[in-house]
Each structure stands twice: as structure tokens, then as C-alpha cells.
Design a protein around this motif. Sequence first.
Motif, PDB file in Angstrom:
ATOM      1  N   LEU A  28       8.040 -95.862  18.289  1.00 15.88           N
ATOM      2  CA  LEU A  28       6.882 -95.075  18.725  1.00 15.88           C
ATOM      3  C   LEU A  28       7.112 -94.690  20.192  1.00 15.88           C
ATOM      4  O   LEU A  28       6.461 -95.194  21.103  1.00 15.88           O
ATOM      5  CB  LEU A  28       5.584 -95.885  18.579  1.00 15.88           C
ATOM      6  CG  LEU A  28       4.272 -95.137  18.820  1.00 15.88           C
ATOM      7  CD1 LEU A  28       4.030 -94.080  17.751  1.00 15.88           C
ATOM      8  CD2 LEU A  28       3.108 -96.118  18.877  1.00 15.88           C
ATOM      9  N   PRO A  29       8.066 -93.787  20.441  1.00 16.71           N
ATOM     10  CA  PRO A  29       8.475 -93.513  21.825  1.00 16.71           C
ATOM     11  C   PRO A  29       7.451 -92.758  22.659  1.00 16.71           C
ATOM     12  O   PRO A  29       7.526 -92.798  23.893  1.00 16.71           O
ATOM     13  CB  PRO A  29       9.768 -92.714  21.663  1.00 16.71           C
ATOM     14  CG  PRO A  29       9.687 -92.114  20.286  1.00 16.71           C
ATOM     15  CD  PRO A  29       8.927 -93.092  19.454  1.00 16.71           C
ATOM     16  N   GLU A  30       6.514 -92.069  22.034  1.00 20.97           N
ATOM     17  CA  GLU A  30       5.456 -91.357  22.767  1.00 20.97           C
ATOM     18  C   GLU A  30       6.046 -90.420  23.833  1.00 20.97           C
ATOM     19  O   GLU A  30       5.594 -90.390  24.975  1.00 20.97           O
ATOM     20  CB  GLU A  30       4.486 -92.355  23.413  1.00 20.97           C
ATOM     21  CG  GLU A  30       3.653 -93.167  22.441  1.00 20.97           C
ATOM     22  CD  GLU A  30       2.467 -92.384  21.884  1.00 20.97           C
ATOM     23  OE1 GLU A  30       2.478 -91.138  21.952  1.00 20.97           O
ATOM     24  OE2 GLU A  30       1.535 -93.026  21.376  1.00 20.97           O
ATOM     25  N   ALA A  40       4.152 -99.680  28.425  1.00 20.65           N
ATOM     26  CA  ALA A  40       4.247 -99.941  26.996  1.00 20.65           C
ATOM     27  C   ALA A  40       3.837-101.365  26.674  1.00 20.65           C
ATOM     28  O   ALA A  40       4.400-102.317  27.223  1.00 20.65           O
ATOM     29  CB  ALA A  40       5.675 -99.710  26.522  1.00 20.65           C
ATOM     30  N   THR A  68       9.447 -96.002  31.982  1.00 22.04           N
ATOM     31  CA  THR A  68       8.173 -96.642  31.690  1.00 22.04           C
ATOM     32  C   THR A  68       8.194 -98.087  32.192  1.00 22.04           C
ATOM     33  O   THR A  68       9.240 -98.641  32.517  1.00 22.04           O
ATOM     34  CB  THR A  68       7.868 -96.654  30.178  1.00 22.04           C
ATOM     35  OG1 THR A  68       8.756 -97.554  29.504  1.00 22.04           O
ATOM     36  CG2 THR A  68       8.021 -95.266  29.582  1.00 22.04           C
ATOM     37  N   ARG A  70       3.629 -96.772  13.911  1.00 24.37           N
ATOM     38  CA  ARG A  70       2.625 -97.359  14.802  1.00 24.37           C
ATOM     39  C   ARG A  70       2.164 -98.659  14.154  1.00 24.37           C
ATOM     40  O   ARG A  70       1.817 -98.690  12.977  1.00 24.37           O
ATOM     41  CB  ARG A  70       1.438 -96.407  14.984  1.00 24.37           C
ATOM     42  CG  ARG A  70       0.360 -96.965  15.927  1.00 24.37           C
ATOM     43  CD  ARG A  70      -0.838 -96.034  16.023  1.00 24.37           C
ATOM     44  NE  ARG A  70      -0.487 -94.765  16.632  1.00 24.37           N
ATOM     45  CZ  ARG A  70      -0.380 -94.563  17.947  1.00 24.37           C
ATOM     46  NH1 ARG A  70      -0.580 -95.559  18.788  1.00 24.37           N
ATOM     47  NH2 ARG A  70      -0.057 -93.379  18.408  1.00 24.37           N
ATOM     48  N   GLU A  81       0.646 -98.612  23.070  1.00 25.89           N
ATOM     49  CA  GLU A  81       1.747 -99.117  22.258  1.00 25.89           C
ATOM     50  C   GLU A  81       2.917 -98.145  22.346  1.00 25.89           C
ATOM     51  O   GLU A  81       2.760 -96.945  22.140  1.00 25.89           O
ATOM     52  CB  GLU A  81       1.312 -99.256  20.790  1.00 25.89           C
ATOM     53  CG  GLU A  81       2.444 -99.722  19.883  1.00 25.89           C
ATOM     54  CD  GLU A  81       2.065 -99.736  18.401  1.00 25.89           C
ATOM     55  OE1 GLU A  81       2.980 -99.916  17.575  1.00 25.89           O
ATOM     56  OE2 GLU A  81       0.871 -99.556  18.077  1.00 25.89           O
ATOM     57  N   SER A  82       4.089 -98.656  22.655  1.00 22.27           N
ATOM     58  CA  SER A  82       5.270 -97.797  22.697  1.00 22.27           C
ATOM     59  C   SER A  82       6.521 -98.658  22.584  1.00 22.27           C
ATOM     60  O   SER A  82       6.601 -99.735  23.181  1.00 22.27           O
ATOM     61  CB  SER A  82       5.309 -96.967  23.985  1.00 22.27           C
ATOM     62  OG  SER A  82       6.378 -96.031  23.940  1.00 22.27           O
ATOM     63  N   HIS A  83       7.483 -98.155  21.819  1.00 18.85           N
ATOM     64  CA  HIS A  83       8.749 -98.840  21.555  1.00 18.85           C
ATOM     65  C   HIS A  83       9.664 -97.804  20.909  1.00 18.85           C
ATOM     66  O   HIS A  83       9.242 -96.645  20.706  1.00 18.85           O
ATOM     67  CB  HIS A  83       8.521-100.043  20.634  1.00 18.85           C
ATOM     68  CG  HIS A  83       7.525 -99.800  19.539  1.00 18.85           C
ATOM     69  ND1 HIS A  83       7.799 -99.016  18.440  1.00 18.85           N
ATOM     70  CD2 HIS A  83       6.238-100.212  19.389  1.00 18.85           C
ATOM     71  CE1 HIS A  83       6.739 -98.952  17.653  1.00 18.85           C
ATOM     72  NE2 HIS A  83       5.758 -99.671  18.217  1.00 18.85           N
TER      73      HIS A  83
END
Length: 315
Positions: free
Chosen positions: A198-200, A216, A258, A296, A193-195
Motif C-alpha cells: 500500500l505505497p500511497e 507510515a 517517509t 489495505r 497505513e503504508s507499506h
Amino acid sequence: MTTEDTLRDTRIPLSDGSGALPAVGFGTLIPDPVATGLATKAALQVGFRHLDCAERYGNEDAVGNAMQEVFGHGAIRRQDLFVTTKLWNTNHRPERIAPAFEASLRRLRLDYIDCYLIHTPFAFQPGDEFHPTDGQGRVIYDSGVTLLETWQGLERLVDEGRCRAIGLSDITLEKLREIVAVARIKPAVVQVESHPYLPEWDLLDYCRAHGIVLQAFAPLGHAMEPKVIDDPVITAIARRVGRTPAQVALAWAVQRGTAFLTTSTSPRHIRENFEIAALPEDALREIRDGVTTRNRFNAVVETGVPGFIPRAGSN
């Protein structure tokens, strides 16, 4: 500046030489098989060339039938597509991996898989139930197999030639480090999960350093509260560049290096999610520095059970 066409057609080479992953991907987590087939065909028709599937979704056969129908029209060939699917948690034991993989191949009606992922790093009790539970409704985990043993089973699939690349999904940076340190074949793809909420960034930096593609899922935040596409920074950029907030968030995902997956059954949204255009550099900086909400939305990374976290607001 990247042009619109090159942005949406971006392919990210895999470090193991097994091909290139289309950065703009279509996820097939759609409960209804008829809707799955229609959405898959619509995605391919508008230009998506990466399909993300999974044993757990229960609809690989619908995706396979849709692909074969499109292939039959002659405009798209199997070699034009990048197809990912995933090993579910109940099949982590080495002796269960090859049968699970072959079953996915049969359902998808393919001769090979471009990328096979371990769906989550959590092993569940082996059997026919996707979510084995005890009398209190708690998931029964399998302590009889390690993630490394499961990974080695995937490595053998690559050796046999019907799986071109392998990777991990729903994994933390800590767990990823453990596998990279000992793997004979390094992960090609990590799906999390990434957005913008939640840039990770730490995980992305690690993946870059090791030649791993970070992909992502939920790049628009599952449309849950607080909504990524309602963020004032993103909506202001969208108005300025003449794009939708969703297109801004998706362009940001590709331009920061990404890949992403979106899922929809709406032909209009499917097209919108594909027709992204590059953002100016100042917009990318605004998203990185100006979006401060952190959230998250999916708890799968904590339990291995896909599911939304029942809370709203930032944390």
C-alpha cells in the motif's frame, strides 16, 4: 549512498519550523501497561527517539513513566525525544479538545507535545465511551462538528505554545486536500497505513508538494496475509544485501522519503527494526516496480474504527 548510521538517524524537518521528525519511530499500541513500559524503555535504549502515542491506546501513563525513568538515568533528555500523541474521535468538539490534550500531557508527564494528531477524521458521539454504539452495535457518529472545526481547535493549541506541530491520521487524500485548502496552520504530519503493498504514491506526492511528512504505520503490513516480508521481491533483496526482509521494507520507507512506526515487545525485534541500512538504488527500483500486490489491512480509514479487514490476498 546513505550510510547505515545516517539512515536510521534520519530526521525530516517540519515545514512549519517546529523541529524535525525522526524518520524511525516506535509505536506504543501495546495493550498491557507493563509490557508497554518495558518496550518503551527498550526502544529508547537501542536508539529510537520518536515515540508515537494516543489517548485511545489507554497506556499514555505507562509511556510517561517509562520516559521519566529513562530521563532519570541522564543519558537521554526530554529535548532529545519527539513525542506524538493523538486526539480521539469522541473529543472532536472544540470545547473537548483542550481538556483531552491536557489529560494526555498529564498522563505522559510532559510539559509539551511535539506533534498532536487528529486520530481519525471521524467524529464520534462525545462522552466517556471510546466507541459509542446504538442498540444494533453501530458506531454513533457526531454530526454536530466538522473536521475543520476540530482542526481549528488544534491550531489554537499551537498558538498557546504547548503543542509544537499538528497533523492528521488515517485520512484520505481527498480529506487532506480539504483541510490544506483552508487551514491557517498547515498539517505538519500525516500518518497513514503504508507499506510496499500500500505505497500511497499519490498521497506521498501531494505531501511532498505541500511540505507535509508522510508517516507510515504498519510498514510491515501488520504481519497479516499476504505477508509483506514474505514477498519474493523483498526476500530476494534481503538475501542479496544481507539484511532481514523487515529491514529491507523499513529502509525502503525511509529512502523514499517517509517516516515509519514499528511496534514490538520483543527486544530482538525492536533492535532489528532500528538497525536498518540503506539499500542500493536498484533494490529501491525493484520494490517499486516488482512488488505488484496491493492490499489495505486496516479499515480505520473507512470507518474511524481501528480494525483489520477480514480478508486475505491482494485486491
